[in-house]
Write a protein that holds these residues in place. Structure first.
Motif: not given
Length: 156
Positions: A18-21, A25-30, A66-73
């Motif tokens: 569950n990305l929102s919780q 580290a979980d978010i990065s792996r996902s 963090a999601f925005v940084e990833h997507v814009a990377g």
């Protein structure tokens, strides 16, 4: 009754926490799992699903950033990040005003190096942030935000 055939989208979705919780580290792996999807349509849909997860937990600004940084990377293909950031731009009004401004400014900052690639999303986000500034009666900031929108492009 026959079991459902596995699909790439379902397999990846099933493996995502569950990305929102999750922790960072979980978010990065996902997010790294999403990068590894080879089918562009599936990848876009999975990123949109992830975005919906982040937006459903509006108090979690750090995860959304963090999601925005990833997507814009650079790891995410431009064809995917453009679609996902435009989706974020369109859903930004669903967030509380303070978070809308924080996330919007973060998107503008993170996409500055490739601003022409994200022009439509950034223009929409600038309009939303200007609206927040207007609500706060920060007229100069609202004007500054709107004046940065390119009127010479083909999107406006």
């Amino acid at each position: 009754v026959s079991p459902q055939k596995p699909t790439a989208a379902r397999d990846v979705q099933a493996g995502l926490p569950n990305l929102s919780q999750g922790t960072m580290a979980d978010i990065s792996r996902s997010l790294e799992q999403l990068v590894s999807i080879s089918d562009q349509r599936v990848k876009i849909e999975q990123y949109k699903t992830a975005l919906t997860g982040y937006l459903s937990a509006p108090a979690d600004t750090a995860s959304l950033q963090a999601f925005v940084e990833h997507v814009a990377g650079e790891a995410v293909p431009l064809s995917v990040s453009r679609v996902v950031l435009l989706e974020l731009a369109q859903k930004l009004p669903s967030l509380p005003a303070a978070q809308r401004k924080t996330i919007g400014l973060h998107v503008i900052d993170r996409t500055a190096a490739r601003a022409t690639s994200f022009e439509e999303a950034v223009s929409t986000i600038r309009e939303h942030i200007a609206g927040v500034y207007e609500e706060e009666e920060e007229w100069s900031e609202a004007a500054r935000m709107l004046s940065a929108i390119s009127l010479d492009s083909g999107i406006r």
